[in-house]
Design a protein around this motif. Sequence first.
Motif, mmCIF file in Angstrom:
data_model
loop_
_atom_site.group_PDB
_atom_site.id
_atom_site.type_symbol
_atom_site.label_atom_id
_atom_site.label_comp_id
_atom_site.label_asym_id
_atom_site.label_seq_id
_atom_site.Cartn_x
_atom_site.Cartn_y
_atom_site.Cartn_z
ATOM 1 N N VAL A 33 14.923 -29.005 -40.698
ATOM 2 C CA VAL A 33 16.472 -29.350 -40.336
ATOM 3 C C VAL A 33 16.925 -29.340 -38.894
ATOM 4 C CG1 VAL A 33 18.756 -29.786 -40.965
ATOM 5 C CG2 VAL A 33 16.785 -29.356 -42.733
ATOM 6 N N THR A 34 16.909 -30.309 -37.870
ATOM 7 C CA THR A 34 17.152 -30.037 -36.430
ATOM 8 C C THR A 34 17.957 -31.249 -35.866
ATOM 9 O OG1 THR A 34 16.755 -28.670 -34.499
ATOM 10 C CG2 THR A 34 15.020 -30.307 -35.333
ATOM 11 N N PHE A 35 18.033 -31.220 -34.553
ATOM 12 C CA PHE A 35 18.522 -32.293 -33.828
ATOM 13 C C PHE A 35 17.491 -33.418 -33.824
ATOM 14 C CE2 PHE A 35 19.751 -34.051 -29.438
ATOM 15 C CZ PHE A 35 20.951 -34.659 -29.710
ATOM 16 N N ALA A 36 18.194 -34.731 -34.416
ATOM 17 C CA ALA A 36 17.172 -36.036 -34.474
ATOM 18 C C ALA A 36 16.535 -36.346 -33.324
ATOM 19 C CB ALA A 36 18.114 -37.136 -35.168
ATOM 20 N N MET A 37 17.017 -36.143 -32.155
ATOM 21 C CA MET A 37 16.135 -36.709 -30.838
ATOM 22 C C MET A 37 15.144 -36.170 -30.607
ATOM 23 S SD MET A 37 18.243 -39.136 -30.604
ATOM 24 C CE MET A 37 17.334 -39.789 -29.082
ATOM 25 N N TYR A 38 14.642 -34.990 -30.932
ATOM 26 C CA TYR A 38 13.441 -34.369 -30.844
ATOM 27 C C TYR A 38 12.473 -35.207 -31.392
ATOM 28 C CZ TYR A 38 16.435 -30.111 -30.456
ATOM 29 O OH TYR A 38 17.545 -29.101 -30.258
ATOM 30 N N GLU A 39 12.848 -35.503 -32.646
ATOM 31 C CA GLU A 39 11.703 -36.438 -33.487
ATOM 32 C C GLU A 39 11.694 -37.661 -32.764
ATOM 33 O OE1 GLU A 39 11.847 -36.690 -37.709
ATOM 34 O OE2 GLU A 39 10.899 -38.410 -37.961
ATOM 35 N N ILE A 40 12.471 -38.298 -32.470
ATOM 36 C CA ILE A 40 12.569 -39.619 -31.799
ATOM 37 C C ILE A 40 12.064 -39.777 -30.461
ATOM 38 C CG2 ILE A 40 13.833 -41.568 -30.817
ATOM 39 C CD1 ILE A 40 15.997 -40.968 -33.091
ATOM 40 N N TYR A 41 11.907 -38.593 -29.842
ATOM 41 C CA TYR A 41 11.378 -38.691 -28.466
ATOM 42 C C TYR A 41 9.906 -38.417 -28.813
ATOM 43 C CZ TYR A 41 15.627 -39.484 -25.702
ATOM 44 O OH TYR A 41 16.709 -39.795 -25.196
ATOM 45 N N ALA A 42 9.667 -37.434 -29.555
ATOM 46 C CA ALA A 42 8.182 -37.078 -30.127
ATOM 47 C C ALA A 42 7.418 -38.374 -30.292
ATOM 48 C CB ALA A 42 8.091 -35.940 -30.995
ATOM 49 N N LYS A 43 7.898 -39.340 -31.320
ATOM 50 C CA LYS A 43 7.434 -40.586 -31.622
ATOM 51 C C LYS A 43 7.420 -41.462 -30.374
ATOM 52 C CE LYS A 43 8.479 -40.397 -36.488
ATOM 53 N NZ LYS A 43 9.578 -40.830 -37.745
#
Length: 365
Positions: free
Chosen positions: A116-126
Motif C-alpha cells: 500500500v503506497t503512493f499511487a503515482m509510483y505504479e502509474i509511472y511504472a506502467k
Amino acid sequence: MLTFNKKLENIKTYEAGKPIELVVREFGIEAKDIVKLASNENPYGCSALVQESVRNIISKMALYPDDSMTNLKNALSKRFEVNENNVIIGSGSDQVIEFLMHAKANSSSKILMNSVTFAMYEIYAKHVGAEILRTSSQHHDLDEFYEIYKNENPDIIFLCTPNNPTGDAIDAKDMFNFLDKIDKDTLVVVDGAYMEYAGAKDQMKKVEPKDIVASYENVIYLGTFSKAYGLGGMRVGYGIANENIIRELYKLRPPFNITTLSLEAATVALDDEEFVNKSVSLNFEEMNRYEDFASSKKIDIINSYTNFVTLCLNETQNSSDLSAALLRRGMIVRDLSGYDMNAIRVTVGTSEQNSRFFKLFEELI
Ligand SMILES: *Cc1c(COP(=O)(O)O)cnc(C)c1O
C-alpha cells in the motif's frame, strides 16, 4: 480506428481528491460549507511572506522563468547542506518520479514498492511498461523488501517514509542499514513528502538528504512544497542525489518546468521556518483529537507521522459508503477501498474543520 500505446490499456487514471468546485456543482452545496480533507494540503494555507512576495513579482508573468532556477536551487542546497548539482526541481515531486522512471526503467524492468503506497509510483511504472512487485506487508517491512530484492533484482525500489496513505514511517537507522545491502545498480527512491512532520514528531524517523548523498550513489531523496509548506497549487518538488543521477534526470526535464511565481513562492517559503513549525505543531495537537475520537469510537487509527490519519473502520462500516455519505454533506475525505483497505484517510484540518468531521462521522455511524 485510432489506437493508442498498449501500455496505457491497464492504467487507471489517477483520481485526485475531489476539488471543492466539483462538489459545489454536483451536490449544490455552497463552497463555504465544504471541507476538503482529502489531499493532505496544509489547512493553514501558506506563509504570508510567500503571498506578499508573489504579489510583488506578478508583473514578471510575460517573461519565461529563470530556467537555471538559481535562487531556489541555492536555497535548497543551503538548507540541506548539499551542492547545487545534487538538486533537481520538478513540477511537484511527481515530476521527478516521472523523470527517474524514464531514466532508469523500461519494459523489461522490475519496480519494487510497498503493498500500500503512493499511487503515482505504479502509474509511472506502467508508463514505461515495467513489471510491478509489491510486498505483502502493509507497513514497510524492510526484511521483506530485502527478500524480494534478492530474489527479483528490481531496477528501482520505492521507499515512502512516512508512507502515504498509511502515515507510518521507517526508522532512519533501519533504512540506512537496508540501503547498505543494496547493489549500486538498483536505484532506491526515498520519498520524504511528509518528512517535515515526521522529523518533528520523532527524530528517529528523520532522514537527512545529505546523508544519502554522502554515502549512496544509487539513492535519491524526494521532497515537496505541497504539504507542510502549503504550496500544493504551485507545483514544486525536488530530488536530491548524487550528481550523476541528477545529470541523467536533467536530460528528461522539459525547459521552464517551474513557473516564475512558483519558483519565487518556494524560495520564500523555505525561508519562513516559523510558518512550517507552527503548521507542524498545530497538526500534531489536532491529531491528538483524532486519536481520542477513534479510541472513543473503537476504531483503529494508524500511528501517523504525517498531516493525515488513516482510520481503519470496523466490519459494520463500509469506507466507500461512508465517504460517499460524508461527501453529500460537504466533507471530502479519501476512501481507501481502492487499496483493498476498509479505511478512510483524513487530512488533519484546522480545529474547526476537524470538529465538523467528528460531528458528521458521529451522525453517520
Ligand atoms: C503529495 C505526495 C507527493 C508529491 O506531491 P507533489 O505535489 O507532486 O510534489 C509525493 N509523494 C507522496 C507520498 C505524496 O503524498
